[in-house]
Motif scaffolding. Structure first.
Motif, PDB file in Angstrom:
ATOM      1  N   GLU A   1       0.852  -1.185   0.000  1.00 32.26           N
ATOM      2  CA  GLU A   1       0.000   0.000   0.000  1.00 32.26           C
ATOM      3  C   GLU A   1       0.888   1.236   0.000  1.00 32.26           C
ATOM      4  O   GLU A   1       1.765   1.380   0.852  1.00 32.26           O
ATOM      5  N   ASN A   2       0.679   2.121  -0.956  1.00 35.06           N
ATOM      6  CA  ASN A   2       1.530   3.305  -1.084  1.00 35.06           C
ATOM      7  C   ASN A   2       1.116   4.351  -0.052  1.00 35.06           C
ATOM      8  O   ASN A   2       0.516   5.372  -0.364  1.00 35.06           O
ATOM      9  N   SER A   3       1.461   4.063   1.196  1.00 33.22           N
ATOM     10  CA  SER A   3       1.073   4.939   2.309  1.00 33.22           C
ATOM     11  C   SER A   3       2.306   5.349   3.084  1.00 33.22           C
ATOM     12  O   SER A   3       3.137   4.519   3.449  1.00 33.22           O
ATOM     13  N   ASN A   4       2.415   6.649   3.330  1.00 24.41           N
ATOM     14  CA  ASN A   4       3.573   7.172   4.060  1.00 24.41           C
ATOM     15  C   ASN A   4       3.173   7.800   5.388  1.00 24.41           C
ATOM     16  O   ASN A   4       3.833   8.714   5.878  1.00 24.41           O
ATOM     17  N   THR A   5       2.099   7.312   5.988  1.00 27.61           N
ATOM     18  CA  THR A   5       1.645   7.874   7.251  1.00 27.61           C
ATOM     19  C   THR A   5       2.507   7.331   8.399  1.00 27.61           C
ATOM     20  O   THR A   5       3.184   6.309   8.253  1.00 27.61           O
TER      21      THR A   5
ATOM     22  N   THR B   1       9.042   0.828   3.896  1.00 25.24           N
ATOM     23  CA  THR B   1       8.023   1.762   3.483  1.00 25.24           C
ATOM     24  C   THR B   1       8.220   2.063   2.008  1.00 25.24           C
ATOM     25  O   THR B   1       9.239   1.687   1.417  1.00 25.24           O
TER      26      THR B   1
ATOM     27  N   HIS C   1       1.698   3.372   9.202  1.00 27.96           N
ATOM     28  CA  HIS C   1       1.682   2.285   8.227  1.00 27.96           C
ATOM     29  C   HIS C   1       3.087   1.848   7.820  1.00 27.96           C
ATOM     30  O   HIS C   1       3.989   2.665   7.666  1.00 27.96           O
TER      31      HIS C   1
END
Length: 483
Positions: A231-235, A477, A238
């Motif tokens: 999942e392309n998430s940088n929070t 990530t 995650h």
């Protein structure tokens, strides 16, 4: 001479004893009369002080003992004259194992966590990350101990799978095919019959479905291993590679599942307070001054059990009273972290187990509540002023925590073959690779339930750290797979 770990040295009162310690230099203060070396070997957050008479050692040797250098020190254990420590070592022999120059990235000066992530191979030697990793170890021990003591069996589920448990499609593909010469059919689709497994496979996003197979044979199992999500998430919440704890239990209903979730997580928090005192005190001082108070609060409070429908009512009432949220929160919306944290931190001020979510955004395998009858309150809202859910709800049981939001996602699983197949058909799902899962509902099906705990999210809560990248040794990530 046999090495003694620093954690044991600091507990010892055997003054006058010859002792040997080995570790990495935190600081080295020099003067004409005396040198003080703070040494740490990772066994504890605390350092042992090595007292050195500079007239008895080679000048170059002492110059080589810089921050980060690895040394061996032998000497006499003596009662400390300084404050904050009971013992120290009067050095008789010093040996440098590994030099450390001025370009060592983890010098004593303060650095941001973002900067330290660029040196993840060295940040483990700092006080903060040493504390986090020791707590991480203790939480793993707590998890295994809890389930062992409660009659669960540790069950190993595959990391490579042909199925998508969550149905999201965000999976890392596993292949031995030559990516520069892919065999395709007439429609341009890749043919996998020459691949290692003879079909398309990926890294798993969850061990739950296989865990259910274990529960229907062994009664109560748990998995504890890495899972992967592309999942392309940088929070800050995650990771692409993370660890999950997933118990599955036969003959468990929704109330019993919530009891298990609350008891389990309280056990882990209690373990941390009992076994990680020094590290927690350090993090409480340096990272989050409310950390220990918050951990103790979890043990004191009974978790609120809140139907989704009532939660939406509370959030909408807050909006009427001037509370602003970035994301909408109407019935049928999947709650964002800001909504979950409002309920936990501002409204109830204690952990919340949210139940009975709308079917639309929950997984196909969850047990559906009975349909609402005209004029009757829904199963999801009995006891909450007669609020009626405007659509079908599922028996989910998500645990929401302060600072984190969702830390556990759980549910009662649908045990009826007919109901499960009806839900699969309603969602138009391709179950080609899950025929074995459906078989559990055909042959000797039983009521069962389970949950998934994000291990790194538990570590976030217990340590007070603010970014999930800082509670795993080597974070994975988007665009980052170093070390």
């Amino acid at each position: 001479m046999k090495r003694t770990k620093i954690v044991d040295v600091l507990k010892s009162t055997d003054f006058g004893k010859e002792i040997c310690v080995k570790g990495w230099v935190r600081t080295h203060r020099s003067s004409k009369a005396v040198d003080f070396i703070a040494l740490n070997d990772g066994s504890t957050i605390k350092n042992v002080q090595i007292v050195v008479d500079p007239t008895k050692f080679d000048e170059q040797l002492l110059k080589d003992i810089t921050t980060g250098a690895c040394i061996c020190a032998e000497g006499v254990l003596v009662e400390s004259q300084g404050a904050g420590q009971t013992s120290e070592i009067q050095a008789t022999q010093l040996e440098v194992y590994g030099l450390c120059g001025n370009d060592y990235p983890m010098q004593k000066k303060g650095q941001s966590f973002e900067a330290m992530r660029k040196n993840a191979h060295m940040r483990l030697r700092t006080n903060t990350f040493g504390a986090v990793m020791r707590i991480r170890h203790n939480m793993a021990m707590a998890i295994h101990t809890y389930f062992h003591e409660h009659g669960f069996f540790y069950f190993h589920t595959p990391l490579i799978t042909a199925s998508d448990c969550e149905g999201a499609g965000n999976m890392f593909q596993v292949t031995t095919k030559n990516l520069y010469d892919l065999k395709k059919d007439e429609e341009g689709k890749i043919i996998y019959d020459d691949d290692f497994f003879g079909e398309q496979t990926s890294l798993t996003v969850s061990g739950q479905l296989e865990g259910e197979l274990g529960a229907t044979a062994l009664g109560a199992i748990y998995t504890f291993g890495p899972t992967f999500r592309a999942e392309n998430s940088n929070t800050p919440r995650h990771l692409a590679e993370f660890w999950m704890v997933e118990p599955e239990v036969a003959f468990l209903d929704q109330e019993e599942l919530m009891d298990l979730e609350e008891d389990f997580i309280k056990y882990c928090v209690r373990w941390a307070l009992d076994n990680c005192k020094d590290d927690l005190q350090f993090l409480n001082q340096m990272i989050d001054k409310t950390l220990i108070e918050r951990l103790e609060g979890v043990l004191k409070d009974t978790f609120v059990r809140l139907p989704y429908t009532e939660g939406i009512n509370i959030l909408q009432e807050a909006i009427k009273n001037g509370k602003k949220f970035e994301f909408p929160c109407n019935w049928g919306d999947d709650l964002a972290s800001e909504h979950e944290r409002y309920l936990v931190e501002e409204h109830f001020k204690k952990p919340v187990i949210m139940t009975d979510y709308p079917r639309a955004f929950k997984s196909f395998y969850m047990k559906q509540n009975e349909p609402v009858q005209t004029g009757e309150p829904s199963v999801a809202s009995v006891g909450y002023k007669g609020a009626v859910a405007p659509g079908p709800t599922m028996q989910g049981t998500d645990v929401l925590f302060p600072q984190i939001g969702e830390i556990i996602g759980g549910s009662v699983r649908e045990e009826s073959y007919d109901k499960l197949m009806a839900e699969i058909k309603r969602r138009d799902m391709d179950m080609t690779h899950l025929w074995w899962y459906i078989d559990t509902r055909r042959w000797g099906s039983c009521p069962h339930a389970g949950f998934g705990l994000g291990f790194e999210r538990l570590i976030l809560f217990v340590t007070g750290m603010q970014n999930i990248r800082d509670v795993i040794p080597f974070p994975r990530t988007p665009k980052s797979a170093e070390f």
